[in-house]
Enzyme design. Sequence first.
Site, PDB file in Angstrom:
ATOM      1  CG  HIS A  48      -0.370  -8.849   0.474  1.00  0.00           C
ATOM      2  ND1 HIS A  48       0.690  -8.215   1.074  1.00  0.00           N
ATOM      3  CD2 HIS A  48      -0.973  -7.908  -0.289  1.00  0.00           C
ATOM      4  CE1 HIS A  48       0.736  -6.957   0.675  1.00  0.00           C
ATOM      5  NE2 HIS A  48      -0.275  -6.731  -0.144  1.00  0.00           N
ATOM      6  CG  ASP A  50      -2.824  -4.002  -0.057  1.00  0.00           C
ATOM      7  OD1 ASP A  50      -2.071  -3.435   0.752  1.00  0.00           O
ATOM      8  OD2 ASP A  50      -2.406  -4.590  -1.069  1.00  0.00           O
ATOM      9  CD  GLU A 150       2.170  -4.421  -0.771  1.00  0.00           C
ATOM     10  OE1 GLU A 150       1.139  -3.881  -0.340  1.00  0.00           O
ATOM     11  OE2 GLU A 150       2.182  -5.158  -1.774  1.00  0.00           O
ATOM     12  CG  HIS A 177       4.463  -1.390  -3.532  1.00  0.00           C
ATOM     13  ND1 HIS A 177       3.879  -0.596  -4.492  1.00  0.00           N
ATOM     14  CD2 HIS A 177       3.574  -2.379  -3.279  1.00  0.00           C
ATOM     15  CE1 HIS A 177       2.685  -1.090  -4.813  1.00  0.00           C
ATOM     16  NE2 HIS A 177       2.476  -2.175  -4.094  1.00  0.00           N
ATOM     17  CG  HIS A 223       5.488  -5.620  -4.819  1.00  0.00           C
ATOM     18  ND1 HIS A 223       4.888  -5.053  -5.909  1.00  0.00           N
ATOM     19  CD2 HIS A 223       4.497  -5.933  -3.957  1.00  0.00           C
ATOM     20  CE1 HIS A 223       3.572  -5.019  -5.708  1.00  0.00           C
ATOM     21  NE2 HIS A 223       3.299  -5.561  -4.537  1.00  0.00           N
ATOM     22  CG  HIS A 244       1.127 -10.054  -2.653  1.00  0.00           C
ATOM     23  ND1 HIS A 244       2.129  -9.664  -1.802  1.00  0.00           N
ATOM     24  CD2 HIS A 244       0.783  -8.942  -3.350  1.00  0.00           C
ATOM     25  CE1 HIS A 244       2.379  -8.370  -1.979  1.00  0.00           C
ATOM     26  NE2 HIS A 244       1.581  -7.907  -2.922  1.00  0.00           N
TER      27      HIS A 244
HETATM   28 ZN    ZN Z   1       1.403  -5.849  -3.541  1.00  0.00          ZN
END
Ligand code: ZN
Length: 426
Positions: A48, A50, A150, A177, A223, A244
């Site tokens: 993961h 971002d 995500e 999420h 999440h 993650h």
């Molecule tokens: Zn996240």
Amino acid sequence: MPSTTFVDIWSSVIRLAIFSSVCGQLLGYSETDRVHDLMSRYPLIDGHNDLAIQLRRHHNNLLSQVDLHNLTSAATDIARLRAGHVQTQVFAAYVLCGAQEKDAVRLTLEQLDVIRRMCTEYGDMELVDSAEGLRNAETRHKIACVLSIEGGHSIDSSLPALRMFYQLGVRSMALTHNCNTPWAASSSGLYNYYPREKNSLTFFGQAVVKEMNRLGMIVDLSHSSWETARAAIRISKAPVVFSHSSAYAICNHSRNVPDWLLHELKRNRGVIMVTLFSDFVACKGRANVSAVVDHFDHIRKTIGAESIGIGGDYEGVLRFPLGLEDVSKYPVLIQELLRRKWPEQEVAGVLRQNFLRVFDEVERVRDELSLSPPSEVQIAPEEVEHPCRLVPLLPNTQHLSLAPSSRPPCFLWAALLLPASLLALH
Ligand SMILES: [Zn+2]
Ligand SMILES: *[C@@H]1O[C@H](CO)[C@@H](O)[C@H](O)[C@H]1NC(C)=O
Ligand SMILES: *[C@@H]1O[C@H](CO)[C@@H](O)[C@H](O)[C@H]1NC(C)=O
Ligand SMILES: *[C@@H]1O[C@H](CO)[C@@H](O)[C@H](O)[C@H]1NC(C)=O
């Protein structure tokens, strides 16, 4: 023959010098050299990252404004991915929960576009959409990019949208999420979308998981609420990942995974990719490398090393453990695993083979289901009713006949005005 003697002595000296330097290298080989050797043979697949949302936030996705080789404002760039032996990066297309019921699908397409551009406009990177592609990229010394989404809000409760994302190369999706979707519950109470009593996966949510199995998309449960995660694991024909998340027994944050859920994951042959956000590693204070490895040790003791991977979440959060500030630092983490006497084969699994096993199995399940037709399950209209969702059934539908002035507001401004603390993505 004095000159010959001199030559002999001199060459002995040289040989001695070479010999002792080799010895020195052997003696000095122990720690960092061993790590780099192992990571060269088993370069990291990270679950993961971002970076794409940072490109949105800081550069409005204008890729020409940045040099991905050297992004000093971020923790991720090509130079540091190389230094950290990161061979595959799963990049997240993430859009704020505030886009749910608004333009989440367009924004997701834009995030996928910027990741695709990153991974095709730079020669160091290669976009891949299969386990084989990932392996081939490694033999070509490329950094492989895997597209992920995500948050299930990105598909706007539509299996056709999910299928089209697959066509664009998306190979993994987190069901939520920090917001519930109409069909799955989040681990977070930050948003009030779709409040529910039963904290789980609805009938439509089950159809999403089944369709992901059929397509060959990895189900990501980071999440998700624990109940949603349990339901998804039970329904999934393929192994799943937590891309993650860390161990709840070590740090009791709801984003981490409790032992009972780890056991469900083991039965599913899935992988938990330990995450590095300092607040999830050490619930109090700034974490360090040792605290991170406590999570690895706990999960290994509980369900075995073959269930473990790494999902750093760089660019998704602000605070990382001391010593693990950016993507070049992964060798420090691996060194600590070796120092705690993890066998090299288990570390190789953590670095890449466990994730590859999941990816292979997800593709195998897809192949087994190749004769199943696309799912035509649709979410019940009353479960997704909101002002921005047009229901194009009949020309005289009320939605279509609304005069412009009486249209309800449907803007994303609220999301953009969120305080910075909510922008911390986790
Ligand atoms: Zn996240
Ligand atoms: C990266 O960029 C910074 C300034 O933006 C510069 O000082 C540094 O030398 C660059 N590093 C490399 C390796 O190019
Ligand atoms: C987590 O553990 C701490 C003590 O270690 C405790 O104070 C706190 O209430 C716990 N939180 C939850 C959600 O259980
Ligand atoms: C890591 O943090 C823990 C707890 O704060 C501390 O006891 C330990 O000495 C630290 N380890 C290192 C290597 O800094």
